[in-house]
Design an enzyme around this catalytic site. Structure first.
Site, PDB file in Angstrom:
ATOM      1  N   LYS A 268      22.505  39.878  34.011  1.00  0.00           N
ATOM      2  CA  LYS A 268      22.882  38.466  33.969  1.00  0.00           C
ATOM      3  C   LYS A 268      21.640  37.597  33.920  1.00  0.00           C
ATOM      4  O   LYS A 268      21.540  36.646  33.151  1.00  0.00           O
ATOM      5  CB  LYS A 268      23.696  38.112  35.221  1.00  0.00           C
ATOM      6  CG  LYS A 268      23.890  36.613  35.412  1.00  0.00           C
ATOM      7  CD  LYS A 268      24.282  36.266  36.831  1.00  0.00           C
ATOM      8  CE  LYS A 268      23.109  36.362  37.777  1.00  0.00           C
ATOM      9  NZ  LYS A 268      23.434  35.917  39.144  1.00  0.00           N
TER      10      LYS A 268
ATOM     11  N   ARG B  32      18.427  33.773  31.001  1.00  0.00           N
ATOM     12  CA  ARG B  32      17.073  33.280  30.676  1.00  0.00           C
ATOM     13  C   ARG B  32      16.820  33.357  29.174  1.00  0.00           C
ATOM     14  O   ARG B  32      16.253  32.452  28.572  1.00  0.00           O
ATOM     15  CB  ARG B  32      16.017  34.111  31.402  1.00  0.00           C
ATOM     16  CG  ARG B  32      15.814  33.700  32.847  1.00  0.00           C
ATOM     17  CD  ARG B  32      14.924  34.705  33.550  1.00  0.00           C
ATOM     18  NE  ARG B  32      14.616  34.303  34.913  1.00  0.00           N
ATOM     19  CZ  ARG B  32      15.493  34.358  35.924  1.00  0.00           C
ATOM     20  NH1 ARG B  32      16.718  34.777  35.707  1.00  0.00           N
ATOM     21  NH2 ARG B  32      15.129  33.980  37.137  1.00  0.00           N
TER      22      ARG B  32
ATOM     23  N   GLY C 295      25.281  29.872  39.101  1.00  0.00           N
ATOM     24  CA  GLY C 295      24.094  29.200  39.654  1.00  0.00           C
ATOM     25  C   GLY C 295      22.995  29.080  38.608  1.00  0.00           C
ATOM     26  O   GLY C 295      22.316  28.048  38.510  1.00  0.00           O
TER      27      GLY C 295
ATOM     28  N   ARG D 294      27.271  24.429  46.181  1.00  0.00           N
ATOM     29  CA  ARG D 294      25.950  25.065  46.335  1.00  0.00           C
ATOM     30  C   ARG D 294      24.829  24.030  46.202  1.00  0.00           C
ATOM     31  O   ARG D 294      24.950  23.059  45.452  1.00  0.00           O
ATOM     32  CB  ARG D 294      25.808  26.202  45.310  1.00  0.00           C
ATOM     33  CG  ARG D 294      26.811  27.316  45.605  1.00  0.00           C
ATOM     34  CD  ARG D 294      26.754  28.444  44.618  1.00  0.00           C
ATOM     35  NE  ARG D 294      25.475  29.131  44.640  1.00  0.00           N
ATOM     36  CZ  ARG D 294      25.158  30.095  43.791  1.00  0.00           C
ATOM     37  NH1 ARG D 294      26.010  30.461  42.848  1.00  0.00           N
ATOM     38  NH2 ARG D 294      23.990  30.692  43.877  1.00  0.00           N
TER      39      ARG D 294
ATOM     40  N   SER E  19      16.314  28.583  47.153  1.00  0.00           N
ATOM     41  CA  SER E  19      16.624  29.342  45.942  1.00  0.00           C
ATOM     42  C   SER E  19      15.410  29.289  45.031  1.00  0.00           C
ATOM     43  O   SER E  19      14.710  28.270  44.975  1.00  0.00           O
ATOM     44  CB  SER E  19      17.824  28.713  45.233  1.00  0.00           C
ATOM     45  OG  SER E  19      17.983  29.261  43.947  1.00  0.00           O
ATOM     46  N   SER E  20      15.183  30.365  44.305  1.00  0.00           N
ATOM     47  CA  SER E  20      14.099  30.373  43.313  1.00  0.00           C
ATOM     48  C   SER E  20      14.559  29.778  41.989  1.00  0.00           C
ATOM     49  O   SER E  20      13.752  29.547  41.090  1.00  0.00           O
ATOM     50  CB  SER E  20      13.632  31.816  43.077  1.00  0.00           C
ATOM     51  OG  SER E  20      14.675  32.564  42.453  1.00  0.00           O
TER      52      SER E  20
ATOM     53  N   ASP F 148      20.479  40.020  46.468  1.00  0.00           N
ATOM     54  CA  ASP F 148      21.786  40.305  45.854  1.00  0.00           C
ATOM     55  C   ASP F 148      22.248  41.726  46.184  1.00  0.00           C
ATOM     56  O   ASP F 148      23.424  42.049  45.963  1.00  0.00           O
ATOM     57  CB  ASP F 148      21.735  40.134  44.322  1.00  0.00           C
ATOM     58  CG  ASP F 148      21.775  38.672  43.894  1.00  0.00           C
ATOM     59  OD1 ASP F 148      21.871  37.790  44.772  1.00  0.00           O
ATOM     60  OD2 ASP F 148      21.703  38.405  42.675  1.00  0.00           O
TER      61      ASP F 148
ATOM     62  N   ARG G  61      27.190  34.882  52.447  1.00  0.00           N
ATOM     63  CA  ARG G  61      27.308  36.348  52.331  1.00  0.00           C
ATOM     64  C   ARG G  61      27.044  37.075  53.641  1.00  0.00           C
ATOM     65  O   ARG G  61      27.602  38.158  53.868  1.00  0.00           O
ATOM     66  CB  ARG G  61      26.366  36.857  51.228  1.00  0.00           C
ATOM     67  CG  ARG G  61      26.866  36.448  49.860  1.00  0.00           C
ATOM     68  CD  ARG G  61      25.940  36.827  48.732  1.00  0.00           C
ATOM     69  NE  ARG G  61      26.656  36.759  47.467  1.00  0.00           N
ATOM     70  CZ  ARG G  61      26.089  36.880  46.276  1.00  0.00           C
ATOM     71  NH1 ARG G  61      24.774  37.046  46.175  1.00  0.00           N
ATOM     72  NH2 ARG G  61      26.824  36.831  45.177  1.00  0.00           N
TER      73      ARG G  61
HETATM   74  O1  LIG Z   1      17.102  33.584  38.875  1.00  0.00           O
HETATM   75  C1  LIG Z   1      18.066  34.346  38.885  1.00  0.00           C
HETATM   76  O2  LIG Z   1      18.519  34.871  37.844  1.00  0.00           O
HETATM   77  C2  LIG Z   1      18.695  34.670  40.181  1.00  0.00           C
HETATM   78  C3  LIG Z   1      18.039  34.407  41.344  1.00  0.00           C
HETATM   79  C4  LIG Z   1      18.590  34.762  42.671  1.00  0.00           C
HETATM   80  O3  LIG Z   1      18.982  33.572  43.325  1.00  0.00           O
HETATM   81  P1  LIG Z   1      18.079  32.818  44.469  1.00  0.00           P
HETATM   82  O4  LIG Z   1      16.780  32.494  43.879  1.00  0.00           O
HETATM   83  O5  LIG Z   1      18.934  31.630  44.769  1.00  0.00           O
HETATM   84  O6  LIG Z   1      17.953  33.780  45.626  1.00  0.00           O
HETATM   85  C5  LIG Z   1      19.792  35.693  42.574  1.00  0.00           C
HETATM   86  O7  LIG Z   1      20.496  35.696  43.791  1.00  0.00           O
HETATM   87  C6  LIG Z   1      20.728  35.295  41.475  1.00  0.00           C
HETATM   88  O8  LIG Z   1      21.813  36.203  41.383  1.00  0.00           O
HETATM   89  C7  LIG Z   1      20.021  35.311  40.142  1.00  0.00           C
HETATM   90  C1  LIG Z   2      23.849  34.685  43.508  1.00  0.00           C
HETATM   91  C2  LIG Z   2      24.383  35.106  42.376  1.00  0.00           C
HETATM   92  O1  LIG Z   2      24.635  34.360  41.281  1.00  0.00           O
HETATM   93  P1  LIG Z   2      24.144  32.919  40.796  1.00  0.00           P
HETATM   94  O2  LIG Z   2      23.422  33.166  39.511  1.00  0.00           O
HETATM   95  O3  LIG Z   2      25.409  32.147  40.624  1.00  0.00           O
HETATM   96  O4  LIG Z   2      23.237  32.337  41.839  1.00  0.00           O
HETATM   97  C3  LIG Z   2      24.769  36.526  42.190  1.00  0.00           C
HETATM   98  O5  LIG Z   2      25.055  36.929  41.044  1.00  0.00           O
HETATM   99  O6  LIG Z   2      24.794  37.278  43.172  1.00  0.00           O
END
Ligand SMILES: O=C(O)C1=C[C@@H](OP(=O)(O)O)[C@@H](O)[C@H](O)C1
Ligand SMILES: C=C(OP(=O)(O)O)C(=O)O
Length: 424
Positions: free
Chosen positions: A19, A24, A91, A119, A164-165, A307, A338
């Site tokens: 994903k 990206r 997200g 969120r 969150s990143s 995750d 979670r």
């Molecule tokens: O940048 C990404 O693709 C993601 C970053 C992570 O989130 P956080 O940075 O909020 O931990 C992860 O939990 C999410 O499933 C995907």
């Molecule tokens: C946190 C997750 O997704 P999102 O990209 O919506 O942040 C996830 O897939 O576990």
């Protein structure tokens, strides 16, 4: 990464594309000048939402036969026009698309499900405002978010990446489209491997990024080059079949996930190794073999691979001693809280479980029949399905379909791999 003796390959799992890589690549392809091809993309709710959101912003994604590839033609600039992109539960869409839209011209109203609206978006809004972006957030600073885009000048910025990143990834990917590029100070940062993934992919599209010793990231203004790229299988999704191998004593291989993977979540196999599983990460595939009862009695910081913390927490009752997982405060801010959702469901299964703000401890125990409250969180559903393999006929899910967010074929694949095998 761990390498050991070459194992037998056992069952070959079919894990759909990542994903995080797919979304990206869609964004970078949309921002690039020319036609890019994204091969073996993930086709799931999160990536289809992302693809369609780009489409309504005037950047259609052409799908090849059987979704073998997706083709995106970008203009080397941000989008123009007036659109209402729908981010669903994703997200990545809510955090990657607004900075990109703000580099364009027009009016973009981002919205998503009630789960996504809840969120946090504040650090992204603060950063965009500091860059001079004209925006109007919804109540509580979440979605819906209106961006009145007039391009971004760029310059210096600091970003709060402690929740969150994804805010930082979104700003970084938009940075080459800013007139002066961007210098970003990061401070404390969760989920660092996702930033490494962002930087690596930006470079694959020709971006010039420099990271100084103090962590400041400098991105040059420069159009992205269109690229042809293959998506790896999703390492977070692979965690379920690896954990299932560990608890059933089977050997499972995921082809396409190897030592050069861009996904931090492949490190989950190192955690499984603590439980006694045999693990082999080779150049082009990863194999896990279950090796007798799970070993517990350890504490592991899973903050960078959060995750996958639920995958471990769900199988932890099968270990001979308690397992403590730390560093996962930010996992309370995802599709569900979670940490709370794991603790609630494990207790419902009769498993002694304690939680702190950033941690959870799971004690050994035999799960009793329980209907798991998934909280519309795909990872709660998939994690408890693995526990269900080890305790047949005990675990049911109140929302099995929620896996479609990232792994629509999950239940079929688990049945294909594990039905009929000796379950403990
Ligand atoms: O940048 C990404 O693709 C993601 C970053 C992570 O989130 P956080 O940075 O909020 O931990 C992860 O939990 C999410 O499933 C995907
Ligand atoms: C946190 C997750 O997704 P999102 O990209 O919506 O942040 C996830 O897939 O576990």
């Amino acid at each position: 990464m761990i390498t050991e003796k070459e194992p037998g390959t056992g069952l070959a799992a079919r894990i759909p594309g990542s994903k995080s890589l797919t979304n990206r690549l869609l964004l970078l392809a949309a921002a690039a000048d020319g036609t890019s091809t994204v091969r073996a993309p993930l086709v799931s709710e999160d990536t289809v939402a992302f693809r369609e959101a780009l489409g309504v912003c005037g950047i259609p994604v052409k799908t090849g036969p059987g979704d073998a590839f997706w083709e995106v033609t970008g203009t080397g600039r941000g989008p123009t026009g007036s659109a209402r992109p729908w981010c669903a539960d994703a997200g990545t869409a809510a955090r990657f698309l607004p900075p990109f839209a703000a580099t364009g011209h027009g009016s973009f109203l981002f919205d998503g499900s009630s789960q996504l609206r809840a969120r946090p978006q504040r650090p992204l809004l603060d950063a965009l405002r500091a860059l001079g972006v004209d925006l109007e957030p919804g109540p509580g600073n979440g979605l819906p978010l209106l961006i009145r885009a007039q391009g971004i000048e760029g310059g210096e910025l600091s970003v709060d990446s402690s929740l969150s990143s994804q805010y930082l990834s979104g700003l970084l990917m938009a940075a080459p489209l800013m007139r002066r590029g961007l210098r970003i100070r990061t401070g404390s940062l969760v989920s660092r491997p996702y930033i490494d993934m962002t930087l690596a992919l930006m470079q694959r599209f020709g971006a010039r990024v420099d990271e100084s010793a103090d962590g400041t990231l400098t991105v040059e203004p420069r159009p992205y080059d269109a690229t042809d790229i293959v998506v790896e299988p999703d390492a977070s999704s692979a965690s379920y079949v690896f954990a299932a191998a560990a608890v059933t004593g089977r050997t499972v291989t995921v082809p396409g996930l190897g030592t050069d993977s861009l996904q931090g979540d492949l490190r989950f196999v190192e955690v499984l190794r603590h439980t006694g599983a045999d693990v082999h990460v080779g150049p082009t595939a990863t194999t896990v073999t279950g090796n007798g009862p799970l070993r517990g009695g350890f504490t592991v910081d899973m903050g960078e691979i959060s995750d996958t913390f639920m995958t471990l927490a769900a199988i932890a009752p099968l270990a001979d001693e308690p397992i403590t997982i730390t560093g996962v405060a930010h996992a309370r801010l995802k599709e569900s809280d979670r940490v709370a959702a794991m603790a609630e469901n494990l207790r419902a299964c009769g498993i002694e479980t304690t939680e702190g703000p950033d941690r959870i401890t799971v004690h050994p125990g035999v799960p009793r029949p329980t209907r798991i409250a998934c909280h519309r969180d795909h990872r709660i559903a998939m994690s408890f399905s693995v526990l269900g393999l080890a305790a047949p006929d005990t675990i049911t899910l109140d929302d099995p379909e929620c896996v479609a967010k990232t792994f629509p074929e999950f239940h079929d694949e688990m049945r294909r791999l594990f039905t009929g095998h000796a379950l403990r």
